[in-house]
Scaffold this active site. Structure first.
Site, PDB file in Angstrom:
ATOM      1  N   GLY A 258       0.838  -1.196   0.000  1.00  0.00           N
ATOM      2  CA  GLY A 258       0.000   0.000   0.000  1.00  0.00           C
ATOM      3  C   GLY A 258       0.871   1.242   0.000  1.00  0.00           C
ATOM      4  O   GLY A 258       2.021   1.208  -0.450  1.00  0.00           O
ATOM      5  N   CYS A 314       2.006   0.342  -9.035  1.00  0.00           N
ATOM      6  CA  CYS A 314       3.148   0.934  -8.329  1.00  0.00           C
ATOM      7  C   CYS A 314       4.382   0.992  -9.221  1.00  0.00           C
ATOM      8  O   CYS A 314       5.277   1.785  -8.982  1.00  0.00           O
ATOM      9  CB  CYS A 314       3.439   0.121  -7.079  1.00  0.00           C
ATOM     10  N   GLU A 418       4.211  10.559  -5.662  1.00  0.00           N
ATOM     11  CA  GLU A 418       3.525   9.505  -6.416  1.00  0.00           C
ATOM     12  C   GLU A 418       2.119   9.999  -6.772  1.00  0.00           C
ATOM     13  O   GLU A 418       1.324  10.316  -5.895  1.00  0.00           O
ATOM     14  CB  GLU A 418       3.417   8.239  -5.564  1.00  0.00           C
TER      15      GLU A 418
HETATM   16  P1  NAD Z   1      -3.383   2.466   1.325  1.00  0.00           P
HETATM   17  O1  NAD Z   1      -2.101   2.511   2.077  1.00  0.00           O
HETATM   18  O2  NAD Z   1      -4.338   3.578   1.508  1.00  0.00           O
HETATM   19  O3  NAD Z   1      -4.207   1.140   1.686  1.00  0.00           O
HETATM   20  C1  NAD Z   1      -3.644  -0.144   1.529  1.00  0.00           C
HETATM   21  C2  NAD Z   1      -4.326  -1.103   2.485  1.00  0.00           C
HETATM   22  O4  NAD Z   1      -4.022  -0.697   3.810  1.00  0.00           O
HETATM   23  C3  NAD Z   1      -5.847  -1.122   2.380  1.00  0.00           C
HETATM   24  O5  NAD Z   1      -6.314  -2.431   2.575  1.00  0.00           O
HETATM   25  C4  NAD Z   1      -6.270  -0.238   3.538  1.00  0.00           C
HETATM   26  O6  NAD Z   1      -7.553  -0.514   4.017  1.00  0.00           O
HETATM   27  C5  NAD Z   1      -5.204  -0.571   4.569  1.00  0.00           C
HETATM   28  N1  NAD Z   1      -5.000   0.444   5.590  1.00  0.00           N
HETATM   29  C6  NAD Z   1      -5.220   1.777   5.513  1.00  0.00           C
HETATM   30  N2  NAD Z   1      -4.947   2.365   6.696  1.00  0.00           N
HETATM   31  C7  NAD Z   1      -4.551   1.377   7.545  1.00  0.00           C
HETATM   32  C8  NAD Z   1      -4.135   1.343   8.898  1.00  0.00           C
HETATM   33  N3  NAD Z   1      -4.124   2.455   9.653  1.00  0.00           N
HETATM   34  N4  NAD Z   1      -3.773   0.165   9.443  1.00  0.00           N
HETATM   35  C9  NAD Z   1      -3.792  -0.975   8.702  1.00  0.00           C
HETATM   36  N5  NAD Z   1      -4.202  -1.001   7.424  1.00  0.00           N
HETATM   37  C10 NAD Z   1      -4.571   0.154   6.829  1.00  0.00           C
HETATM   38  O7  NAD Z   1      -2.996   2.270  -0.189  1.00  0.00           O
HETATM   39  P2  NAD Z   1      -3.976   2.226  -1.436  1.00  0.00           P
HETATM   40  O8  NAD Z   1      -4.420   3.619  -1.719  1.00  0.00           O
HETATM   41  O9  NAD Z   1      -4.980   1.155  -1.224  1.00  0.00           O
HETATM   42  O10 NAD Z   1      -2.997   1.700  -2.595  1.00  0.00           O
HETATM   43  C11 NAD Z   1      -2.207   2.523  -3.360  1.00  0.00           C
HETATM   44  C12 NAD Z   1      -0.773   2.499  -2.873  1.00  0.00           C
HETATM   45  O11 NAD Z   1      -0.281   1.163  -2.879  1.00  0.00           O
HETATM   46  C13 NAD Z   1       0.153   3.276  -3.783  1.00  0.00           C
HETATM   47  O12 NAD Z   1       1.039   4.022  -2.998  1.00  0.00           O
HETATM   48  C14 NAD Z   1       0.911   2.193  -4.538  1.00  0.00           C
HETATM   49  O13 NAD Z   1       2.163   2.557  -5.026  1.00  0.00           O
HETATM   50  C15 NAD Z   1       1.010   1.146  -3.486  1.00  0.00           C
HETATM   51  N6  NAD Z   1       1.277  -0.165  -4.092  1.00  0.00           N
HETATM   52  C16 NAD Z   1       2.522  -0.712  -3.949  1.00  0.00           C
HETATM   53  C17 NAD Z   1       2.829  -1.928  -4.548  1.00  0.00           C
HETATM   54  C18 NAD Z   1       4.183  -2.562  -4.399  1.00  0.00           C
HETATM   55  O14 NAD Z   1       4.289  -3.764  -4.648  1.00  0.00           O
HETATM   56  N7  NAD Z   1       5.218  -1.836  -4.019  1.00  0.00           N
HETATM   57  C19 NAD Z   1       1.837  -2.584  -5.283  1.00  0.00           C
HETATM   58  C20 NAD Z   1       0.591  -1.997  -5.413  1.00  0.00           C
HETATM   59  C21 NAD Z   1       0.309  -0.784  -4.806  1.00  0.00           C
END
Ligand code: NAD
Length: 514
Positions: A258, A314, A418
């Site tokens: 994430g 990502c 990003e």
């Molecule tokens: P996000 O961080 O908002 O959410 C990701 C997950 O974390 C979701 O399931 C969300 O519900 C959970 N989450 C949110 N707050 C939390 C907390 N306080 N405690 C525990 N869990 C929590 O990210 P997003 O908007 O869903 O995804 C986009 C991001 O993910 C982008 O930054 C992207 O680059 C990244 N990403 C990285 C990869 C990689 O492999 N490096 C792959 C895909 C996406």
């Protein structure tokens, strides 16, 4: 307004789905899928949770509801995972492998239904869901079902002490797995598969914005032969359900994909328990295009690397550095190619791009373009330049054209942050030394692409770029055996055949005196 709407919807729709699979309790109200409640289960559990609206990004309508689980549900899932651990971890790798292959078969059997659901839920094109997301979700199980059969441990001898030493690996226990919305089932299964292959039981949480395919998969777990309690999927928001997983003392390991911001929070919350963490985070990936690049291959691939899945990967390219002598030609051809990308309804098989995930995200992405314009950059195509023709039913969807920005400064937020949408910046450079420094001049370090026909350039630059993955003269050619992950603010740890196995197991060194 929103409250009245919710209440009305709740009254209008009295069909609830209550699913108590391998334990997570979940209630899923989803008229779009015409799935009906099992009243007996509903009565038995007496549980109805609050629900969150989930939007169809291509129309802007609420089309299903997802549960709003929290501490209580996570606690129930932990209990189930704990109860199932001994049985699952005692199975032979061959037995686990067979079950996982069966699950892969079942996903493949329902591939079209999964692809349709993923496309509707996330906004991605049906073609992308059909050819990338769902095949890869099935393959994740197959891959780890195979790789788990081939690990060996180490042994060394110390004859002068009459000793030998060897290592054993054991599953860590209950793994907490949290995934984002951009590649929903693909990324969730990329975590579940290695975790259960290694003998762990899991509590997994998909993004609240894209829960549907995870829920569909729940229905296949039992059929595949996965015992109850091995895979527990908890649906809900990050701050409630995610937080409850991260701060649960009996979940010793968290694998998270994430945003960097959420990861920082997770690190803080899990620190008191010394949890094992794997963090796969954001990127701001450069493509470096030298004057001896094959532009016929480079241009279509770089358009794809910038805009695939609406730029919501990502690994997407968002900073394109082009050497001065080919800059004008590159820009002209790149913009021509970007304009060929059709933005349309996700269900349109001729569309190259669908809708962005949410209204808020669309606004955020568009704001970056506004800021670039205000800073004096040139918007060459897309947002604010070209017009977007959409079918009537998609007029309120979250669509945006592929947008190319030029003459933007390295310090601009468009070059530093990003954006995670269909926006890419093109800038020029003169020397190899200069471009390495500029490409590395950001907080992220996930992926990079180099285009050159000079093998010396390629090796030198690849070695010096601060990125966990470097593709040369191609993009997104993945070899799952090898490490995947980012440097700097792009993450901690790596995933892959060996790396995931090591992460999801604890190693112990045993010494035998003979
Ligand atoms: P996000 O961080 O908002 O959410 C990701 C997950 O974390 C979701 O399931 C969300 O519900 C959970 N989450 C949110 N707050 C939390 C907390 N306080 N405690 C525990 N869990 C929590 O990210 P997003 O908007 O869903 O995804 C986009 C991001 O993910 C982008 O930054 C992207 O680059 C990244 N990403 C990285 C990869 C990689 O492999 N490096 C792959 C895909 C996406």
């Amino acid at each position: 307004m929103q409250g009245t709407f919710r209440l009305k919807k709740k009254l209008e729709n009295i069909l609830f789905i209550l699913l108590c699979s391998s334990l997570g309790f979940y209630i899923f109200f989803c008229p779009a899928f015409k799935i009906f409640a099992d009243p007996a289960t509903l009565l038995k559990l007496h549980r109805i949770f609050l629900v969150n609206d989930s939007y169809d990004p291509s129309t802007g309508d609420v089309y299903c509801r997802v549960p709003d689980s929290g501490k209580e549900e996570v606690e129930a899932a932990v209990t189930a995972a704990r109860d199932a651990f001994l049985g699952w971890s005692s199975k032979s790798p061959q037995e686990r492998s067979q079950i996982m292959n069966k699950l892969a078969d079942l996903i493949e059997h329902d591939l079209e239904a999964f692809a349709q659901a993923e496309s509707k839920d996330q906004g991605k094109t049906i073609t992308f869901a059909r050819t990338v997301d769902i095949p890869r979700a099935a393959y994740n199980f197959r891959f780890f079902a195979s790789s788990i059969l081939h690990h060996t441990t180490e042994c060394t001898q110390m004859d002068h002490m009459d000793c030998m030493h060897y290592t054993v690996r054991t599953p860590v226990g209950i793994a907490g797995l949290i995934s984002p919305w951009n590649l929903p089932l693909y990324l969730l299964t990329w975590k579940i598969a290695p975790a259960i292959a290694s003998g762990n039981t899991v509590i997994a949480k998909p993004s609240e914005m894209t829960s549907v395919t995870a829920w569909m998969m729940c229905k296949l777990l039992g059929k595949a032969g996965i015992p109850p309690g091995v895979v527990n999927i908890v649906f809900g928001t990050g701050p409630k359900a995610g937080e409850a997983i991260v701060s649960h003392p009996d979940v010793p390991l968290i694998s998270f994909t994430g945003s960097t911001l959420t990861a920082q929070h997770i690190r803080e919350r899990s620190a008191p328990y010394c949890k094992k963490l794997s963090l796969e985070l954001g990127g701001k990936n450069p493509a470096i295009i030298f004057e001896d690049a094959n532009l016929d291959q480079c241009i279509p691939t770089t358009v794809r690397s910038s805009f695939a899945n609406q730029g919501e990967i990502c690994l997407c390219t968002s900073r394109i550095f082009v050497q001065r002598s080919i800059y004008n030609e590159f820009l002209k051809r790149f913009v021509e190619e970007a304009r060929k990308w059709k933005v349309g309804s996700p269900s349109d098989p001729t569309a190259s791009m669908g809708a962005l995930i949410s209204k808020e995200h669309l606004e955020k992405v568009k704001n970056y373009v506004k800021k670039a314009r205000a800073e004096g950059a040139r918007i060459l195509c897309g947002e604010g330049v070209d017009s977007l023709a959409l079918p009537t039913r998609n007029q309120n969807g979250y669509f945006m054209l592929p947008t190319v920005i030029a003459e933007v400064k390295d310090e601009s937020c468009c070059m530093q942050e990003e954006i995670f949408g269909p926006v890419t910046c093109v800038v020029l450079f003169d020397t190899e030394e200069e471009v390495i420094k500029r490409a590395n001049g950001i907080k992220y370090g996930l992926a990079a692409t180099i285009w050159s026909s000079n093998v010396g350039h390629v090796h030198r630059v690849a070695k010096r770029l601060q990125a966990g993955l470097v593709w040369t003269n191609c993009w997104l050619v993945r070899e799952l055996n090898l490490p995947f992950g980012g440097m700097k603010a792009s993450g901690i740890g790596r995933e892959g055949a060996k790396e995931s196995y090591e992460f999801f197991t604890e190693v112990k060194t045993i010494t035998i005196k003979h």
